[in-house]
Design an enzyme around this catalytic site. Sequence first.
Site: not given
Length: 153
Positions: A58, A89, A56, A86
């Site tokens: 981030e 993350c 992801h 999410c």
Amino acid sequence: MTDYPTDDTLMGLAIDEARAATTHGDVPVGALVVVDGRVIASRHNERELLGDPTAHAELLAVRDAAGVLGSWRLEGATVVVTLEPCPMCAGGLQQARVARVVYGAADMKAGACGSLYNLGADPRLNHEFEVQHGVRADECAALLSDFFADRRA
């Protein structure tokens, strides 16, 4: 006094980064790590590109920032991301000890910075971070809805 870029300006950079994800079929999410007003890392989703469910935007940006700083502790850092993080993350951001998260579009299905959960403000955890939501939310949401509309067409 130093003139730092605004959240709006930084989100524009994250939006530009998110657009790059579509070149390899990834969901357009972009993230920046900012320290003392300077972007030290900028990434976009690479799950499809790398075949990695943890790739992801981030988390990739946080990894890069840790390398730049030479420390996993990103105390004082702001993470700017186009989509609400999410749980995975948000947990990574909490573990990295970031000071602040700025996001654009809310994620009502998996958001962990205010929509479904708020891992940044859970006093049971060993670190909390400030959350600023809704920065350029319409633009961030449009990137996502356009991407998925194109895939369904």
